[in-house]
Enzyme design. Sequence first.
Site, PDB file in Angstrom:
ATOM      1  N   LEU A   9       0.828  -1.208   0.000  1.00  0.00           N
ATOM      2  CA  LEU A   9       0.000   0.000   0.000  1.00  0.00           C
ATOM      3  C   LEU A   9       0.859   1.253   0.000  1.00  0.00           C
ATOM      4  CD1 LEU A   9      -2.974  -0.977   2.337  1.00  0.00           C
ATOM      5  CD2 LEU A   9      -2.869  -1.040  -0.157  1.00  0.00           C
ATOM      6  N   ASN A  49       8.842   5.721 -14.419  1.00  0.00           N
ATOM      7  CA  ASN A  49      10.169   6.128 -14.879  1.00  0.00           C
ATOM      8  C   ASN A  49      10.651   7.429 -14.256  1.00  0.00           C
ATOM      9  OD1 ASN A  49      11.673   4.463 -16.771  1.00  0.00           O
ATOM     10  ND2 ASN A  49       9.842   4.525 -18.043  1.00  0.00           N
ATOM     11  N   THR A  53       8.255  -6.016 -18.299  1.00  0.00           N
ATOM     12  CA  THR A  53       7.944  -4.902 -19.182  1.00  0.00           C
ATOM     13  C   THR A  53       8.742  -4.990 -20.473  1.00  0.00           C
ATOM     14  OG1 THR A  53       8.126  -2.481 -19.408  1.00  0.00           O
ATOM     15  CG2 THR A  53       9.693  -3.540 -17.955  1.00  0.00           C
ATOM     16  N   ASP A  54       8.207  -4.383 -21.529  1.00  0.00           N
ATOM     17  CA  ASP A  54       8.949  -4.290 -22.791  1.00  0.00           C
ATOM     18  C   ASP A  54      10.135  -3.333 -22.682  1.00  0.00           C
ATOM     19  OD1 ASP A  54       7.477  -1.926 -22.627  1.00  0.00           O
ATOM     20  OD2 ASP A  54       6.499  -2.166 -24.577  1.00  0.00           O
ATOM     21  N   GLU A  55      10.166  -2.534 -21.636  1.00  0.00           N
ATOM     22  CA  GLU A  55      11.223  -1.522 -21.516  1.00  0.00           C
ATOM     23  C   GLU A  55      12.603  -2.126 -21.262  1.00  0.00           C
ATOM     24  OE1 GLU A  55      10.298   2.109 -19.417  1.00  0.00           O
ATOM     25  OE2 GLU A  55       8.171   1.583 -19.391  1.00  0.00           O
ATOM     26  N   TYR A  94      14.476   2.392 -13.755  1.00  0.00           N
ATOM     27  CA  TYR A  94      13.326   1.480 -13.677  1.00  0.00           C
ATOM     28  C   TYR A  94      13.516   0.264 -14.562  1.00  0.00           C
ATOM     29  CZ  TYR A  94       8.925  -0.511 -15.251  1.00  0.00           C
ATOM     30  OH  TYR A  94       7.950  -1.390 -15.639  1.00  0.00           O
ATOM     31  N   LYS A 101      14.020  -3.847 -13.664  1.00  0.00           N
ATOM     32  CA  LYS A 101      13.170  -4.927 -14.169  1.00  0.00           C
ATOM     33  C   LYS A 101      13.992  -5.940 -14.957  1.00  0.00           C
ATOM     34  CE  LYS A 101       9.339  -5.472 -13.880  1.00  0.00           C
ATOM     35  NZ  LYS A 101       8.533  -6.224 -12.872  1.00  0.00           N
ATOM     36  N   PHE A 143       0.337   8.218 -18.130  1.00  0.00           N
ATOM     37  CA  PHE A 143       0.049   9.149 -19.228  1.00  0.00           C
ATOM     38  C   PHE A 143      -1.445   9.302 -19.527  1.00  0.00           C
ATOM     39  CE2 PHE A 143      -0.388  10.100 -23.825  1.00  0.00           C
ATOM     40  CZ  PHE A 143       0.175  11.369 -23.816  1.00  0.00           C
ATOM     41  N   GLN A 183      -3.840  12.687 -18.390  1.00  0.00           N
ATOM     42  CA  GLN A 183      -4.482  13.623 -19.306  1.00  0.00           C
ATOM     43  C   GLN A 183      -5.990  13.697 -19.065  1.00  0.00           C
ATOM     44  OE1 GLN A 183      -2.023  15.150 -20.429  1.00  0.00           O
ATOM     45  NE2 GLN A 183      -0.641  13.435 -19.991  1.00  0.00           N
ATOM     46  N   ASN A 189       2.569   9.168 -28.662  1.00  0.00           N
ATOM     47  CA  ASN A 189       1.929   9.872 -27.548  1.00  0.00           C
ATOM     48  C   ASN A 189       1.008  10.974 -28.040  1.00  0.00           C
ATOM     49  OD1 ASN A 189       3.215   8.282 -25.646  1.00  0.00           O
ATOM     50  ND2 ASN A 189       4.862   9.744 -25.262  1.00  0.00           N
ATOM     51  N   GLY A 204      16.859  10.727 -21.406  1.00  0.00           N
ATOM     52  CA  GLY A 204      17.083   9.381 -21.915  1.00  0.00           C
ATOM     53  C   GLY A 204      15.832   8.658 -22.356  1.00  0.00           C
TER      54      GLY A 204
END
Length: 369
Positions: A54, A121, A158-160, A185, A189, A225, A229, A284, A310
């Site tokens: 939490l 990130n 993650t794909d990152e 980050y 991972k 993101f 918004q 984006n 970066g």
Amino acid sequence: MSGNEQSNQHHDHPDEWIPQHVLITGGAGFIGTNLAYYVAEHFPTTAITVLDALTYAGNRSNLDAMPADRFRFIHGDICDAPRVDAICSPESVHNSSSVAQDGHSLPPIDAIIHCAAESHNDNSIMNAAPFLRTNVDGTYVLLEAARKYDLRFHHMSTDEVYGDLPVDSPEKFTESSPYHPSSPYSASKAASDHLVRAWHRTYGVRTTISNCGNNYGPWQHVEKFIPRQITNILSGRRAKLYGDGEEVRDWIHVEDHCAAVMQILTRGTLGETYLVGADGCRSNIEVLHDILTSMGLPENDFDHVRNRPGVDRKYALDASKIERELGWRPQHTDFAAELKNVVRWYADHRDWWEPDKDATETSYAAQGH
């Protein structure tokens, strides 16, 4: 150990293995919450324990509608090795802590889905220490529990970890793409993925890994993101766009991700990695235009803000392996329609996100975002 488990534990291609009791780490966060409800709906014989520290990204009330007869929530830290050991031990069924919310006894845990992570990130750039602790040390603690008690272990990544691609490249990441993380980050991972593979190879822990793209859907924190918004607009602020907005992300609805994870856990090949993508690459600025349009605003009704250091330019995932081997296919493929549903969810759940909104925007402003 269930009979189903006994019959399948030494086979790399089980037809289907259904957990009797799954531990979901980070289950009060965005993806974990959606996963808990997915398991509750689609696996009616499976008990569910959520372990969550939490932090700011977790919310206990997310899970208020879970079935009381086969669900329990534990407030705790995945880095607390004695606590994790006690939760995972089959001996826990003999004490009063191993009961569902309504008092029903629960069977021993036989699977861990490791969803808990520090994942933002910008926060990792400001202070990497919590990311190393949770994403690396926490994964180690859980792997040791899985090794000790012979538990299935699915690691959500993650794909990152693969770095990025040129914006104009048709290339996609595959399970054999080299690791090239860009941020603290994604580096944390990547380290956790390597631990999972090492524990499978060295100790025989029954692991699987999934690397997924950008998720969207209900219960996502307002720092991310899309909800940022939407909630900016709902709260009378202007939408914000990092840099030129040309960065491309591979978007997937969180429910499709949850379905993929459960396909991998129940039918995937042990020791294997599966990329989970919905062929949802969008820049984006395209996503922001879609949000503004869906909320009845002009496409140019936003402010440009400074990009993060970066920043990765493009992610794209080749999901042919999970489609071919496990028959998984994304169901939420109409992005514009799904986005309208997400906008409606945030409009209908102001009491859920409004308490966090001002602090989030204050933090962004301090970083120039």
